[in-house]
Motif scaffolding. Structure first.
Motif, PDB file in Angstrom:
ATOM      1  N   VAL A  83       0.847  -1.197   0.000  1.00 47.72           N
ATOM      2  CA  VAL A  83       0.000   0.000   0.000  1.00 47.72           C
ATOM      3  C   VAL A  83       0.880   1.243   0.000  1.00 47.72           C
ATOM      4  CG1 VAL A  83      -1.776   1.260   1.272  1.00 47.72           C
ATOM      5  CG2 VAL A  83      -1.835  -1.243   1.199  1.00 47.72           C
ATOM      6  N   ASP A  84       0.618   2.144  -0.963  1.00 45.75           N
ATOM      7  CA  ASP A  84       1.390   3.372  -1.089  1.00 45.75           C
ATOM      8  C   ASP A  84       0.432   4.516  -1.382  1.00 45.75           C
ATOM      9  OD1 ASP A  84       3.650   5.052  -1.361  1.00 45.75           O
ATOM     10  OD2 ASP A  84       3.630   4.769  -3.541  1.00 45.75           O
ATOM     11  N   THR A  85       0.477   5.568  -0.577  1.00 50.71           N
ATOM     12  CA  THR A  85      -0.398   6.723  -0.803  1.00 50.71           C
ATOM     13  C   THR A  85       0.409   7.857  -1.419  1.00 50.71           C
ATOM     14  OG1 THR A  85      -0.032   7.621   1.406  1.00 50.71           O
ATOM     15  CG2 THR A  85      -1.897   6.102   1.132  1.00 50.71           C
ATOM     16  N   TYR A  86      -0.271   8.678  -2.212  1.00 48.63           N
ATOM     17  CA  TYR A  86       0.379   9.820  -2.852  1.00 48.63           C
ATOM     18  C   TYR A  86      -0.688  10.827  -3.274  1.00 48.63           C
ATOM     19  CZ  TYR A  86      -1.110   7.810  -7.318  1.00 48.63           C
ATOM     20  OH  TYR A  86      -1.855   7.313  -8.344  1.00 48.63           O
ATOM     21  N   PHE A  87      -0.251  12.020  -3.646  1.00 46.69           N
ATOM     22  CA  PHE A  87      -1.164  13.061  -4.113  1.00 46.69           C
ATOM     23  C   PHE A  87      -0.974  13.273  -5.607  1.00 46.69           C
ATOM     24  CE2 PHE A  87      -1.339  13.974   0.363  1.00 46.69           C
ATOM     25  CZ  PHE A  87      -2.634  14.426   0.551  1.00 46.69           C
ATOM     26  N   GLU A  88      -2.105  13.432  -6.283  1.00 46.71           N
ATOM     27  CA  GLU A  88      -2.095  13.766  -7.707  1.00 46.71           C
ATOM     28  C   GLU A  88      -3.173  14.816  -7.932  1.00 46.71           C
ATOM     29  OE1 GLU A  88      -3.707  11.277 -11.248  1.00 46.71           O
ATOM     30  OE2 GLU A  88      -1.581  10.722 -10.983  1.00 46.71           O
ATOM     31  N   ASN A  89      -2.789  16.005  -8.385  1.00 49.62           N
ATOM     32  CA  ASN A  89      -3.730  17.121  -8.587  1.00 49.62           C
ATOM     33  C   ASN A  89      -4.555  17.396  -7.331  1.00 49.62           C
ATOM     34  OD1 ASN A  89      -2.857  17.326 -11.284  1.00 49.62           O
ATOM     35  ND2 ASN A  89      -4.344  15.779 -11.912  1.00 49.62           N
ATOM     36  N   ASP A  90      -3.901  17.453  -6.190  1.00 53.85           N
ATOM     37  CA  ASP A  90      -4.525  17.730  -4.894  1.00 53.85           C
ATOM     38  C   ASP A  90      -5.524  16.670  -4.443  1.00 53.85           C
ATOM     39  OD1 ASP A  90      -3.075  20.071  -4.533  1.00 53.85           O
ATOM     40  OD2 ASP A  90      -4.567  21.285  -5.596  1.00 53.85           O
ATOM     41  N   VAL A  91      -5.483  15.493  -5.043  1.00 55.14           N
ATOM     42  CA  VAL A  91      -6.342  14.376  -4.640  1.00 55.14           C
ATOM     43  C   VAL A  91      -5.450  13.278  -4.085  1.00 55.14           C
ATOM     44  CG1 VAL A  91      -7.949  12.595  -5.428  1.00 55.14           C
ATOM     45  CG2 VAL A  91      -8.096  14.910  -6.368  1.00 55.14           C
ATOM     46  N   GLU A  92      -5.749  12.837  -2.853  1.00 49.43           N
ATOM     47  CA  GLU A  92      -4.969  11.744  -2.274  1.00 49.43           C
ATOM     48  C   GLU A  92      -5.433  10.425  -2.884  1.00 49.43           C
ATOM     49  OE1 GLU A  92      -3.107  10.294   1.959  1.00 49.43           O
ATOM     50  OE2 GLU A  92      -5.108  11.198   1.989  1.00 49.43           O
ATOM     51  N   ARG A  93      -4.472   9.644  -3.333  1.00 56.29           N
ATOM     52  CA  ARG A  93      -4.753   8.363  -3.979  1.00 56.29           C
ATOM     53  C   ARG A  93      -3.983   7.259  -3.260  1.00 56.29           C
ATOM     54  NH1 ARG A  93      -7.207   8.798  -8.915  1.00 56.29           N
ATOM     55  NH2 ARG A  93      -6.452   6.744  -9.523  1.00 56.29           N
ATOM     56  N   VAL A  94      -4.381   6.026  -3.538  1.00 51.99           N
ATOM     57  CA  VAL A  94      -3.685   4.878  -2.975  1.00 51.99           C
ATOM     58  C   VAL A  94      -3.417   3.874  -4.098  1.00 51.99           C
ATOM     59  CG1 VAL A  94      -5.833   3.708  -2.261  1.00 51.99           C
ATOM     60  CG2 VAL A  94      -3.666   3.107  -1.160  1.00 51.99           C
ATOM     61  N   ARG A  95      -2.199   3.367  -4.092  1.00 58.10           N
ATOM     62  CA  ARG A  95      -1.787   2.318  -5.022  1.00 58.10           C
ATOM     63  C   ARG A  95      -1.543   1.083  -4.157  1.00 58.10           C
ATOM     64  NH1 ARG A  95       2.693   4.837  -6.845  1.00 58.10           N
ATOM     65  NH2 ARG A  95       1.484   6.031  -8.321  1.00 58.10           N
ATOM     66  N   PHE A  96      -2.102  -0.050  -4.547  1.00 59.60           N
ATOM     67  CA  PHE A  96      -1.954  -1.259  -3.737  1.00 59.60           C
ATOM     68  C   PHE A  96      -2.102  -2.499  -4.603  1.00 59.60           C
ATOM     69  CE2 PHE A  96      -6.361   0.010  -3.708  1.00 59.60           C
ATOM     70  CZ  PHE A  96      -7.090  -1.166  -3.836  1.00 59.60           C
ATOM     71  N   SER A  97      -1.754  -3.639  -4.025  1.00 57.49           N
ATOM     72  CA  SER A  97      -1.884  -4.921  -4.711  1.00 57.49           C
ATOM     73  C   SER A  97      -2.862  -5.807  -3.953  1.00 57.49           C
ATOM     74  CB  SER A  97      -0.525  -5.620  -4.816  1.00 57.49           C
ATOM     75  OG  SER A  97       0.341  -4.891  -5.644  1.00 57.49           O
ATOM     76  N   ILE A  98      -3.475  -6.720  -4.709  1.00 59.05           N
ATOM     77  CA  ILE A  98      -4.498  -7.623  -4.173  1.00 59.05           C
ATOM     78  C   ILE A  98      -4.132  -9.052  -4.575  1.00 59.05           C
ATOM     79  CG2 ILE A  98      -6.967  -8.234  -4.242  1.00 59.05           C
ATOM     80  CD1 ILE A  98      -7.354  -5.343  -5.483  1.00 59.05           C
ATOM     81  N   HIS A  99      -4.222  -9.983  -3.640  1.00 61.27           N
ATOM     82  CA  HIS A  99      -4.156 -11.412  -3.942  1.00 61.27           C
ATOM     83  C   HIS A  99      -5.608 -11.890  -3.980  1.00 61.27           C
ATOM     84  CE1 HIS A  99       0.106 -11.923  -3.595  1.00 61.27           C
ATOM     85  NE2 HIS A  99       0.156 -11.631  -2.307  1.00 61.27           N
ATOM     86  N   PRO A 100      -6.229 -12.012  -5.150  1.00 60.76           N
ATOM     87  CA  PRO A 100      -7.647 -12.367  -5.182  1.00 60.76           C
ATOM     88  C   PRO A 100      -7.949 -13.825  -4.840  1.00 60.76           C
ATOM     89  CG  PRO A 100      -6.811 -12.165  -7.404  1.00 60.76           C
ATOM     90  CD  PRO A 100      -5.703 -11.765  -6.485  1.00 60.76           C
ATOM     91  N   VAL A 101      -6.944 -14.702  -4.936  1.00 58.96           N
ATOM     92  CA  VAL A 101      -7.170 -16.131  -4.699  1.00 58.96           C
ATOM     93  C   VAL A 101      -6.467 -16.531  -3.408  1.00 58.96           C
ATOM     94  CG1 VAL A 101      -6.921 -18.456  -5.625  1.00 58.96           C
ATOM     95  CG2 VAL A 101      -7.312 -16.544  -7.181  1.00 58.96           C
ATOM     96  N   GLN A 102      -7.242 -17.113  -2.501  1.00 61.26           N
ATOM     97  CA  GLN A 102      -6.703 -17.566  -1.221  1.00 61.26           C
ATOM     98  C   GLN A 102      -5.584 -18.573  -1.457  1.00 61.26           C
ATOM     99  OE1 GLN A 102      -8.388 -15.983   1.218  1.00 61.26           O
ATOM    100  NE2 GLN A 102      -6.947 -16.656   2.744  1.00 61.26           N
ATOM    101  N   ARG A 103      -4.520 -18.477  -0.675  1.00 65.57           N
ATOM    102  CA  ARG A 103      -3.370 -19.381  -0.734  1.00 65.57           C
ATOM    103  C   ARG A 103      -2.656 -19.347  -2.096  1.00 65.57           C
ATOM    104  NH1 ARG A 103      -7.257 -21.846   2.127  1.00 65.57           N
ATOM    105  NH2 ARG A 103      -7.974 -23.168   0.450  1.00 65.57           N
ATOM    106  N   ARG A 104      -2.788 -18.245  -2.839  1.00 68.30           N
ATOM    107  CA  ARG A 104      -2.068 -18.077  -4.117  1.00 68.30           C
ATOM    108  C   ARG A 104      -1.391 -16.716  -4.101  1.00 68.30           C
ATOM    109  NH1 ARG A 104      -3.378 -20.807  -8.984  1.00 68.30           N
ATOM    110  NH2 ARG A 104      -1.573 -19.651  -9.704  1.00 68.30           N
ATOM    111  N   ASP A 105      -0.186 -16.669  -3.573  1.00 64.07           N
ATOM    112  CA  ASP A 105       0.547 -15.411  -3.503  1.00 64.07           C
ATOM    113  C   ASP A 105       1.227 -15.058  -4.820  1.00 64.07           C
ATOM    114  OD1 ASP A 105      -0.285 -15.197  -0.928  1.00 64.07           O
ATOM    115  OD2 ASP A 105       1.614 -15.841  -0.037  1.00 64.07           O
TER     116      ASP A 105
END
Length: 177
Positions: free
Chosen positions: A62-84
């Motif tokens: 998870v990484d937060t940053y600002f773009e055009n005065d809007v706070e955004r978040v960039r992150f990753s998701i493991h959608p399948v359990q036990r599958r990294d």
């Protein structure tokens, strides 16, 4: 003009004692395959938890940053359990930050995003907190705020939309019977 001080919401009717949905509620099980189309997640196994107020999605890097005065978040998701080895990257605006009490009683500040949730062919907008759910049995938890006035939960049922078909190694699907 009516004497009723309660606000009227689209898709509801006032019965004199409480606000009721006019559309029939869809029955869902205590666990369902759901989609998050705006995050490019076709399927993730979710626990439907009426004891939890908010909904939560497993997120890491998870990484937060600002773009055009809007706070955004960039992150990753493991959608399948036990599958990294499988992961999806997402980048969305932050709705807010909220203090959330977990099931073990710990309070932490979490990032909240708003996104579309698809469940049993219905699409609804939900607020999701981002949390590390690696040690949990489900990568996503759908709380009561997301299902209120939209769905009824059958605690004896699971996967009412059907189970996700698994692909065999090499891309071959099992023969249909």
């Amino acid at each position: 003009m009516t004497n009723d001080p309660s606000p009227q919401q689209p898709g509801t009717e006032f019965t004199g004692s409480k606000l009721l949905p006019t559309d029939p509620l869809v029955v869902i099980g205590w666990r369902e395959w759901v989609g998050l189309p705006e995050l490019r997640v076709r399927h993730v196994k979710a626990k439907i938890d009426t004891g939890a107020r908010s909904s939560s999605l497993h997120a890491f890097d998870v990484d937060t940053y600002f773009e055009n005065d809007v706070e955004r978040v960039r992150f990753s998701i493991h959608p399948v359990q036990r599958r990294d080895d499988l992961h999806i990257e997402a980048d969305v605006p932050i709705l807010e930050r909220r203090h959330v009490r977990s099931s073990n009683g710990n309070v932490s500040e979490r990032i909240v995003i708003r996104t579309a949730l698809e469940i049993l062919r219905r699409r609804v907008m939900v607020d999701l907190t981002l949390a590390n759910r690696d040690s949990m049995g489900f990568r996503m938890l759908v709380g009561r705020e997301a299902i209120r006035n939209r769905f009824l939960v059958d605690s004896a049922a699971s996967f009412l939309a059907g189970r996700r078909r698994r692909k065999r190694p090499g891309g071959n699907e099992p023969p249909r019977k």
